[in-house]
Design a protein around this motif. Structure first.
Motif, mmCIF file in Angstrom:
data_model
loop_
_atom_site.group_PDB
_atom_site.id
_atom_site.type_symbol
_atom_site.label_atom_id
_atom_site.label_comp_id
_atom_site.label_asym_id
_atom_site.label_seq_id
_atom_site.Cartn_x
_atom_site.Cartn_y
_atom_site.Cartn_z
ATOM 1 N N VAL A 78 0.848 -1.194 0.000
ATOM 2 C CA VAL A 78 0.000 0.000 0.000
ATOM 3 C C VAL A 78 0.889 1.251 0.000
ATOM 4 O O VAL A 78 1.898 1.311 0.714
ATOM 5 N N VAL A 79 0.499 2.226 -0.765
ATOM 6 C CA VAL A 79 1.279 3.467 -0.903
ATOM 7 C C VAL A 79 0.810 4.481 0.135
ATOM 8 O O VAL A 79 -0.363 4.866 0.130
ATOM 9 N N PRO A 80 1.699 4.936 1.024
ATOM 10 C CA PRO A 80 1.289 6.009 1.939
ATOM 11 C C PRO A 80 1.121 7.311 1.159
ATOM 12 O O PRO A 80 2.017 7.718 0.432
ATOM 13 N N SER A 81 -0.044 7.918 1.305
ATOM 14 C CA SER A 81 -0.298 9.189 0.645
ATOM 15 C C SER A 81 -0.398 10.206 1.781
ATOM 16 O O SER A 81 -1.358 10.207 2.545
ATOM 17 N N PHE A 82 0.634 11.032 1.906
ATOM 18 C CA PHE A 82 0.743 11.853 3.109
ATOM 19 C C PHE A 82 -0.194 13.057 3.062
ATOM 20 O O PHE A 82 -0.309 13.731 2.039
ATOM 21 N N CYS A 83 -0.830 13.314 4.199
ATOM 22 C CA CYS A 83 -1.701 14.481 4.319
ATOM 23 C C CYS A 83 -1.047 15.497 5.250
ATOM 24 O O CYS A 83 -0.145 15.156 6.015
ATOM 25 N N ASP A 84 -1.522 16.712 5.191
ATOM 26 C CA ASP A 84 -1.046 17.732 6.115
ATOM 27 C C ASP A 84 -1.726 17.522 7.483
ATOM 28 O O ASP A 84 -2.606 16.653 7.614
ATOM 29 N N GLY B 72 11.681 0.321 -5.035
ATOM 30 C CA GLY B 72 10.706 1.389 -4.794
ATOM 31 C C GLY B 72 9.288 0.866 -4.621
ATOM 32 O O GLY B 72 8.356 1.666 -4.442
ATOM 33 N N PHE B 73 9.103 -0.461 -4.660
ATOM 34 C CA PHE B 73 7.767 -1.043 -4.497
ATOM 35 C C PHE B 73 7.287 -0.837 -3.064
ATOM 36 O O PHE B 73 8.054 -1.037 -2.144
ATOM 37 N N PRO B 74 6.039 -0.474 -2.842
ATOM 38 C CA PRO B 74 4.971 -0.299 -3.816
ATOM 39 C C PRO B 74 4.811 1.140 -4.341
ATOM 40 O O PRO B 74 3.992 1.374 -5.222
ATOM 41 N N VAL B 75 5.619 2.072 -3.827
ATOM 42 C CA VAL B 75 5.383 3.477 -4.169
ATOM 43 C C VAL B 75 5.559 3.718 -5.675
ATOM 44 O O VAL B 75 4.777 4.424 -6.301
ATOM 45 N N ASP B 76 6.596 3.079 -6.253
ATOM 46 C CA ASP B 76 6.855 3.291 -7.680
ATOM 47 C C ASP B 76 6.298 2.174 -8.547
ATOM 48 O O ASP B 76 6.719 1.996 -9.690
ATOM 49 N N TYR B 77 5.362 1.433 -8.043
ATOM 50 C CA TYR B 77 4.875 0.264 -8.780
ATOM 51 C C TYR B 77 4.119 0.676 -10.048
ATOM 52 O O TYR B 77 4.330 0.124 -11.122
ATOM 53 N N SER C 161 6.064 6.687 -11.456
ATOM 54 C CA SER C 161 7.068 7.285 -10.604
ATOM 55 C C SER C 161 6.433 8.489 -9.903
ATOM 56 O O SER C 161 6.280 9.559 -10.493
ATOM 57 N N ARG C 162 6.022 8.282 -8.674
ATOM 58 C CA ARG C 162 5.320 9.360 -7.957
ATOM 59 C C ARG C 162 6.277 10.508 -7.657
ATOM 60 O O ARG C 162 7.418 10.275 -7.260
ATOM 61 N N PRO C 163 5.794 11.727 -7.817
ATOM 62 C CA PRO C 163 6.663 12.849 -7.429
ATOM 63 C C PRO C 163 6.932 12.826 -5.931
ATOM 64 O O PRO C 163 6.100 12.355 -5.162
ATOM 65 N N ARG C 164 8.083 13.310 -5.542
ATOM 66 C CA ARG C 164 8.406 13.349 -4.120
ATOM 67 C C ARG C 164 7.640 14.475 -3.444
ATOM 68 O O ARG C 164 7.401 15.526 -4.055
ATOM 69 N N GLU C 165 7.275 14.236 -2.192
ATOM 70 C CA GLU C 165 6.569 15.264 -1.443
ATOM 71 C C GLU C 165 7.518 16.432 -1.167
ATOM 72 O O GLU C 165 8.725 16.227 -0.991
#
Ligand SMILES: Cc1ncc(COP(=O)(O)O)c(C=O)c1O
Length: 400
Positions: A103-109, A341-346, A349-353
């Motif tokens: 699972v990809v962590p999607s960070f919130c504020d 980079g799995f699972p984030v780059d699966y 290629s997600r941009p970095r926060e």
């Protein structure tokens, strides 16, 4: 120079409350000869008592808080490389839990005053791929629950509360860990109740509880007909010895939390007079795993205040964890499952926060001073720490 204070530490007996009750139950386990939860009775008893203490239907005791988050995430059946919204101010174990489950962590504020996520900041991080939210309560406070529950329901998302730091805490009369579909707790050395390491998952849903238990037992369905290892799952069981200690500890929780509050009130009564020091919470509902104060950088330097307090015997954490999770090496270098980079780059290629996109995180971490707290800190000591903080602020402020 004021004489240094002697502050009880939750790293040893000075700040912990082990006694005859724990010894008696540990003796019982040893005399029974069954140290494993599948042959003994203590883990089941602890699960029952812990669930009852929270007013929830089911509890599965596990080996750590990190494992508890992982089992809870697993139980929600996340799609491969789906997203889970979570806070970047958390323990690394709670993020490893997501990554190991693909699972990809999607960070919130977060709210800049409490450093916890709220419905608005979570909503901004939801995308078409989001399937779940991990709500991280911090320091013994509970973030807003009803608005987050409503948001998750509106979007069809699983809500998991990470209540590792929030045992004994509530919000508007609702106990932390009772609103999410599942909630995770930690019993690591520093927590409100402890067995050195340990954790628990609670839920009102029988099927979710069954999946958590399977995940904790290498997917072997004890007690079911035709058992077999149903899927890939690790061993995350708690031992009977840990449960014995925790049963005794649970009996001391309410008084421990009351003591933490009494001493917190004594400190806060003194720091009210200090320019630049704020506390954002409801003392009556806070369980004070730690004492989080906000320092106004226009008036006092958080780092200088922490250094001065350390010289007086109070070792604090200026800026808490110091940086958001996405700035940790593992995230910067994307060194995740099997070093890839799995699972984030699966999928892509997600941009970095970028920290600029997280104003609440930036401001909250810049201002927070985290004072160690435990049930052996007396109101007199709490008051004295408050007096020292106020005096140091005056001295440091006077230099400006
Ligand atoms: C918010 C939070 N989540 C998860 C964890 C992980 O718990 P454990 O250390 O028991 O694995 C912690 C531990 O400190 C925590 O503070």
């Amino acid at each position: 120079m004021r004489a240094p204070l002697v502050v009880p530490s939750d790293r040893d007996a000075t700040g912990r409350s082990f006694g005859a009750e724990e010894l008696e139950l540990v003796r019982e386990v040893l005399e029974s000869g069954s140290l494993n939860s599948n042959s003994g009775t203590m883990v089941r008893r602890f699960e029952h008592e812990f669930a009852r203490s929270l007013g929830v239907a089911r509890c599965v005791a596990v080996s750590s808080g990190s494992f508890a988050v992982q089992a809870a995430v697993f139980a929600t059946r996340p799609d491969l490389a789906s997203e889970c919204v979570t806070s970047p101010i958390t323990d690394f174990g709670a993020l490893a839990a997501l990554l190991y489950e693909g699972v990809v962590p999607s960070f919130c504020d977060v709210d800049a005053h409490t450093l916890m996520p709220v419905a608005d900041t979570i909503a901004n991080a939801i995308t078409a791929r989001t399937r779940a939210v991990v709500v991280t309560h911090l320091f013994g406070a509970t973030t807003e629950l009803a608005p987050i529950r409503a948001l998750c329901d509106r979007h069809g998302l699983a809500m998991i509360e990470d209540a590792a730091q929030a045992l004994g805490s509530s919000r508007d009369g609702v106990t932390a860990g009772t609103v999410g579909d599942l909630a995770a707790f930690s019993f690591q050395q520093s927590k409100h109740i402890t067995s050195g390491e340990g954790g628990a998952v609670v839920t009102d849903d029988d099927e979710l509880a069954r999946r958590v238990r399977l995940f904790t037992n290498k997917a072997w369905p004890y007690g079911e007909p035709d058992p077999d290892h149903r899927f890939l799952a690790p061993n995350g069981r708690m031992t009977e010895l840990q449960a014995a200690v925790l049963i005794a500890q649970l009996g001391k929780l309410a008084e421990g939390v009351e003591q933490r509050r009494r001493s917190a009130r004594a400190l806060l009564a003194e720091t009210e007079a200090a320019d630049g020091i704020g506390f954002h919470g409801n003392v009556d509902e806070h369980s004070f795993w730690r004492m989080p104060l906000l320092v106004d950088p226009e008036l006092v330097s958080c780092t200088e205040l922490a250094a001065a307090l350390a010289r007086e015997g109070v070792r604090c954490q200026a800026h808490y964890v110091g940086r958001p999770a996405f700035e940790l090496e593992a995230f910067r270098e994307r060194r995740f499952v099997a070093g890839t980079g799995f699972p984030v780059d699966y999928r892509d290629s997600r941009p970095r926060e970028r920290i600029e996109d997280f104003p609440g995180v930036r401001e909250g971490l810049a201002r927070v001073l985290v004072i160690p707290w435990n049930e052996r800190i007396s109101p007199e000591l709490g008051r004295e720490i408050g007096i020292r903080i106020t005096a140091i602020c005056r001295e440091l402020g006077g230099d400006r």
